[in-house]
Write an enzyme that holds these catalytic residues in place. Structure first.
Site, mmCIF file in Angstrom:
data_model
loop_
_atom_site.group_PDB
_atom_site.id
_atom_site.type_symbol
_atom_site.label_atom_id
_atom_site.label_comp_id
_atom_site.label_asym_id
_atom_site.label_seq_id
_atom_site.Cartn_x
_atom_site.Cartn_y
_atom_site.Cartn_z
ATOM 1 N N LYS A 192 -16.430 28.998 -29.839
ATOM 2 C CA LYS A 192 -16.886 28.355 -28.607
ATOM 3 C C LYS A 192 -16.180 28.868 -27.347
ATOM 4 O O LYS A 192 -14.991 29.121 -27.339
ATOM 5 C CB LYS A 192 -16.663 26.837 -28.678
ATOM 6 C CG LYS A 192 -17.543 26.108 -29.662
ATOM 7 C CD LYS A 192 -19.016 26.090 -29.288
ATOM 8 C CE LYS A 192 -19.318 25.255 -28.070
ATOM 9 N NZ LYS A 192 -19.240 23.817 -28.344
ATOM 10 N N GLN A 244 -7.713 -1.973 3.896
ATOM 11 C CA GLN A 244 -6.697 -1.171 3.218
ATOM 12 C C GLN A 244 -7.302 -0.410 2.022
ATOM 13 O O GLN A 244 -6.756 0.590 1.576
ATOM 14 C CB GLN A 244 -5.565 -2.092 2.747
ATOM 15 C CG GLN A 244 -4.469 -1.400 1.998
ATOM 16 C CD GLN A 244 -3.240 -2.292 1.848
ATOM 17 O OE1 GLN A 244 -2.518 -2.518 2.808
ATOM 18 N NE2 GLN A 244 -3.024 -2.803 0.660
ATOM 19 N N SER A 290 0.826 -1.223 0.000
ATOM 20 C CA SER A 290 0.000 0.000 0.000
ATOM 21 C C SER A 290 0.854 1.264 0.000
ATOM 22 O O SER A 290 0.316 2.361 -0.088
ATOM 23 C CB SER A 290 -0.949 0.000 1.205
ATOM 24 O OG SER A 290 -0.234 -0.186 2.404
ATOM 25 N N GLU A 318 -18.808 21.591 -15.836
ATOM 26 C CA GLU A 318 -19.040 20.241 -16.376
ATOM 27 C C GLU A 318 -18.175 19.203 -15.654
ATOM 28 O O GLU A 318 -18.633 18.104 -15.338
ATOM 29 C CB GLU A 318 -18.745 20.203 -17.871
ATOM 30 C CG GLU A 318 -19.846 20.856 -18.688
ATOM 31 C CD GLU A 318 -19.497 20.941 -20.171
ATOM 32 O OE1 GLU A 318 -20.401 20.793 -20.981
ATOM 33 O OE2 GLU A 318 -18.322 21.158 -20.510
ATOM 34 N N ASN A 342 -2.355 -2.501 13.210
ATOM 35 C CA ASN A 342 -3.802 -2.293 13.127
ATOM 36 C C ASN A 342 -4.259 -1.035 13.874
ATOM 37 O O ASN A 342 -5.064 -0.259 13.356
ATOM 38 C CB ASN A 342 -4.535 -3.529 13.663
ATOM 39 C CG ASN A 342 -4.237 -4.767 12.837
ATOM 40 O OD1 ASN A 342 -3.636 -4.657 11.760
ATOM 41 N ND2 ASN A 342 -4.621 -5.929 13.317
ATOM 42 N N SER A 375 -12.794 25.523 -27.943
ATOM 43 C CA SER A 375 -12.888 24.300 -28.740
ATOM 44 C C SER A 375 -11.736 24.262 -29.738
ATOM 45 O O SER A 375 -11.315 25.307 -30.243
ATOM 46 C CB SER A 375 -14.230 24.286 -29.479
ATOM 47 O OG SER A 375 -14.144 23.501 -30.647
ATOM 48 N N LYS A 407 -8.153 3.676 1.735
ATOM 49 C CA LYS A 407 -7.313 4.843 1.445
ATOM 50 C C LYS A 407 -7.484 5.435 0.065
ATOM 51 O O LYS A 407 -7.621 6.643 -0.092
ATOM 52 C CB LYS A 407 -5.853 4.500 1.707
ATOM 53 C CG LYS A 407 -5.603 4.329 3.184
ATOM 54 C CD LYS A 407 -4.265 3.753 3.485
ATOM 55 C CE LYS A 407 -4.318 3.093 4.836
ATOM 56 N NZ LYS A 407 -5.235 1.921 4.888
ATOM 57 N N THR A 462 -39.692 25.739 -11.778
ATOM 58 C CA THR A 462 -39.921 24.380 -11.292
ATOM 59 C C THR A 462 -40.074 23.554 -12.572
ATOM 60 O O THR A 462 -40.608 24.054 -13.572
ATOM 61 C CB THR A 462 -41.188 24.248 -10.426
ATOM 62 O OG1 THR A 462 -42.323 24.568 -11.219
ATOM 63 C CG2 THR A 462 -41.167 25.179 -9.219
ATOM 64 N N HIS A 463 -39.573 22.345 -12.556
ATOM 65 C CA HIS A 463 -39.542 21.494 -13.767
ATOM 66 C C HIS A 463 -38.792 22.186 -14.905
ATOM 67 O O HIS A 463 -39.057 21.911 -16.071
ATOM 68 C CB HIS A 463 -40.960 21.137 -14.249
ATOM 69 C CG HIS A 463 -41.873 20.680 -13.163
ATOM 70 N ND1 HIS A 463 -42.071 19.358 -12.838
ATOM 71 C CD2 HIS A 463 -42.632 21.390 -12.286
ATOM 72 C CE1 HIS A 463 -42.923 19.273 -11.835
ATOM 73 N NE2 HIS A 463 -43.272 20.484 -11.474
ATOM 74 N N TYR A 473 -9.695 -6.401 12.449
ATOM 75 C CA TYR A 473 -9.067 -5.896 11.228
ATOM 76 C C TYR A 473 -9.068 -6.976 10.146
ATOM 77 O O TYR A 473 -8.829 -8.155 10.409
ATOM 78 C CB TYR A 473 -7.617 -5.458 11.506
ATOM 79 C CG TYR A 473 -6.908 -4.979 10.245
ATOM 80 C CD1 TYR A 473 -7.060 -3.671 9.798
ATOM 81 C CD2 TYR A 473 -6.134 -5.847 9.482
ATOM 82 C CE1 TYR A 473 -6.441 -3.244 8.627
ATOM 83 C CE2 TYR A 473 -5.516 -5.429 8.315
ATOM 84 C CZ TYR A 473 -5.676 -4.119 7.886
ATOM 85 O OH TYR A 473 -5.079 -3.697 6.735
ATOM 86 N N ASN A 523 -16.459 27.278 -23.613
ATOM 87 C CA ASN A 523 -17.124 26.139 -22.971
ATOM 88 C C ASN A 523 -17.040 26.184 -21.440
ATOM 89 O O ASN A 523 -16.022 26.585 -20.886
ATOM 90 C CB ASN A 523 -16.505 24.827 -23.461
ATOM 91 C CG ASN A 523 -16.807 24.568 -24.920
ATOM 92 O OD1 ASN A 523 -17.856 24.982 -25.425
ATOM 93 N ND2 ASN A 523 -15.898 23.896 -25.606
HETATM 94 N N1 ARG Z 1 -1.415 -1.239 4.970
HETATM 95 C C1 ARG Z 1 -2.310 -1.715 5.947
HETATM 96 C C2 ARG Z 1 -3.667 -0.970 5.815
HETATM 97 O O1 ARG Z 1 -3.676 0.029 5.242
HETATM 98 C C3 ARG Z 1 -1.767 -1.483 7.317
HETATM 99 C C4 ARG Z 1 -2.295 -2.406 8.356
HETATM 100 C C5 ARG Z 1 -1.712 -3.741 8.171
HETATM 101 N N2 ARG Z 1 -2.140 -4.645 9.177
HETATM 102 C C6 ARG Z 1 -2.058 -5.966 8.997
HETATM 103 N N3 ARG Z 1 -2.486 -6.696 9.963
HETATM 104 N N4 ARG Z 1 -1.620 -6.496 7.896
HETATM 105 O O2 ARG Z 1 -4.652 -1.425 6.254
#
Ligand code: ARG
Length: 466
Positions: free
Chosen positions: A282, A321, A22, A289, A109, A276, A324, A154-155, A316, A284
């Site tokens: 144009k 993960q 990660s 948008e 965790n 454009s 994120k 309205t509408h 956990y 835009n």
């Molecule tokens: N990269 C992990 C996450 O974002 C960190 C926690 C990892 N914990 C584990 N027991 N493998 O969740």
């Protein structure tokens, strides 16, 4: 190097590394990870779990790492599993075996849950600041345009005259509710899970209250299983972002319609417009948008992560993960949309004449005519039918109600007279909506002042905080 491996006899496949790691996205938590580690190390040494000297050395090494990252001396190694591993590797590089002691009484965790809460609190503050600026801009523009007549729809059919200020303040109200949601999200996020350990707490005599104080959390989590597996704060934020984006998208849609040639009510400034590649004429509305388009992404992030969490047993699970990428993307997207809409609104031109002309045509005063007949004793439903006939006659004659010859109007209802007709211009219709929350200019001015006052109070809370 990994933080585990004692029980493994074979190395990890490269494909698994690519799949599992990660760091490519959670490197963004580096500052929070260091902050959390400094607090944890300080607490461990104060509780005698580490010696005072060990605590000091760890803290100063962590501060050094922070500076080295800030000055570009340290670069992330994306083959490392995650940010927690990366910081620990660097710490061990600096402090040797002592670096390996920092993870005492802690698990990744509770560490990741803490890091993400710290990061969420920080970015909630940024989002709130951007929202405050947008609401202030809308409130000020709303006041400026309290007399700017525009058709209300309205509408998407012409309905009754309003002012553009009243319309802008409707958005200010939506964003005030969003502000409330972000504030609530902040409150719920402001709980420290560190000390939950892997899932069951820790046998060491740690001082969670001290860590809370050092990291400036409002409260401590009360159940270790929940502490490590709760991601409600992410969902709170994602929901608040999604609804903010939906509000921005509605505003964007109106700007797109209003800036079209057919409406021509507003003109987005050159600095926030695009052209454009083929059609030289144009101009835009790409900004609104894109805001409208990006709303789908943000709402998708909310739904995606809700689905990720729905079947997870305690505590956990690695599925978490996935919080994120959804989270970073939603926050980045919402923040840039909030950031760009504010100057776009400030610099756009409002075509008051065109708006006013449009408010005078299309029978927007029909309800008012019915209301005058009600004042003269006609039951509303009957007045509605009478005015319906008047409108039909107007359509047949291709004229507005006030341009129909009085004689013809009186054939439909003898109660219609010159006095009523004189009060059917759009401005008078607007001014009569003089109730709290109504479209009358003085009500809009009051509403704007009330919003600005609310903002002053909010600013003292959020703008002073770092
Ligand atoms: N990269 C992990 C996450 O974002 C960190 C926690 C990892 N914990 C584990 N027991 N493998 O969740």
């Amino acid at each position: 190097m990994k933080l585990w491996g004692g029980r493994f006899s074979e190395g990890q496949s490269q494909l698994l590394e690519k799949f599992n790691n990660s760091l490519p996205f959670d490197y963004r938590l580096w500052e929070e990870d260091i902050e959390g580690s400094i607090a944890h190390g300080t607490m461990l040494s104060q509780k005698g779990i580490l010696t005072e000297a060990e605590g000091k050395e760890l803290v100063s090494a962590l501060k050094e790492i922070k500076n080295e990252i800030l000055t570009g001396k340290r670069e992330f190694d994306f083959s490392v599993e995650d940010i927690h591993t990366q910081i620990e590797i660097w710490l061990i590089e600096k402090c040797g075996d002592l670096g390996k002691k920092l993870h005492t009484a802690r698990s990744r965790n509770d560490q990741v849950a803490t890091d993400l809460r710290l990061y969420t609190k920080k970015s909630l503050k940024q989002t709130i600041k951007l929202l405050l600026e947008l609401i202030e801009t809308l409130a000020l523009l709303g006041k400026d345009h309290s007399n700017t007549l525009v058709p209300g729809y309205t509408h998407l059919q012409k309905a009754q005259p309003i002012s553009y200020g009243h319309q802008l303040l409707a958005y200010a109200q939506m964003f005030l509710r969003d502000l409330d949601r972000f504030e609530e999200a902040y409150k719920r996020c402001d709980v420290l899970p560190l000390g939950s350990g892997a899932l069951a707490g820790t046998p060491y005599k740690i001082d969670r209250e001290l860590t809370r104080e050092l990291l400036q959390f409002r409260a401590i989590s009360q159940n270790s299983l929940d502490g490590v597996s709760d991601r409600d704060f992410v969902l709170d934020y994602l929901y608040a972002c999604s609804l903010t984006m939906v509000h921005l998208s509605r505003l964007a849609e109106e700007l797109i319609i209003y800036s079209s040639f057919e409406f021509g009510f507003v003109e987005i400034s050159d600095s926030y417009s695009t052209g454009s590649s083929i059609m030289p004429q144009k101009k835009n509305p790409d900004v609104p948008e894109l805001i409208r388009g990006k709303t789908g992404r943000v709402c998708g992030n909310l739904l995606g992560f809700l689905m990720t969490l729905k079947g997870l047993p305690l505590a956990y699970n690695k599925d978490m993960q996935e919080d994120k990428e959804a989270f970073f993307d939603a926050v980045d997207t919402t923040q840039i949309c909030l950031e760009i809409i504010t100057p776009l609104l400030k610099t756009m031109t409002v075509n008051k004449e065109k708006m006013a002309r449009s408010a005078e045509t299309g029978y927007l005063n029909a309800t008012d005519l019915a209301d005058f007949l009600v004042l003269r004793g006609v039951p509303f439903r009957s007045a509605h039918r009478i005015v319906g006939e008047v409108v039909r006659l107007g359509i047949d004659l291709s004229t507005e109600i006030t341009d129909i010859p009085l004689g013809k109007l009186q054939e439909i209802s003898p109660l219609i007279d010159e006095e009523i007709l004189q009060k059917l211009d759009a401005k008078s219709c607007l001014e009569r909506r003089n109730i709290i929350g109504g479209a009358a200019p003085n009500q809009v001015e009051d509403a704007s002042m009330a919003i600005l006052k609310t903002l002053e109070a909010k600013k003292t809370i959020w703008l002073d905080s770092k």
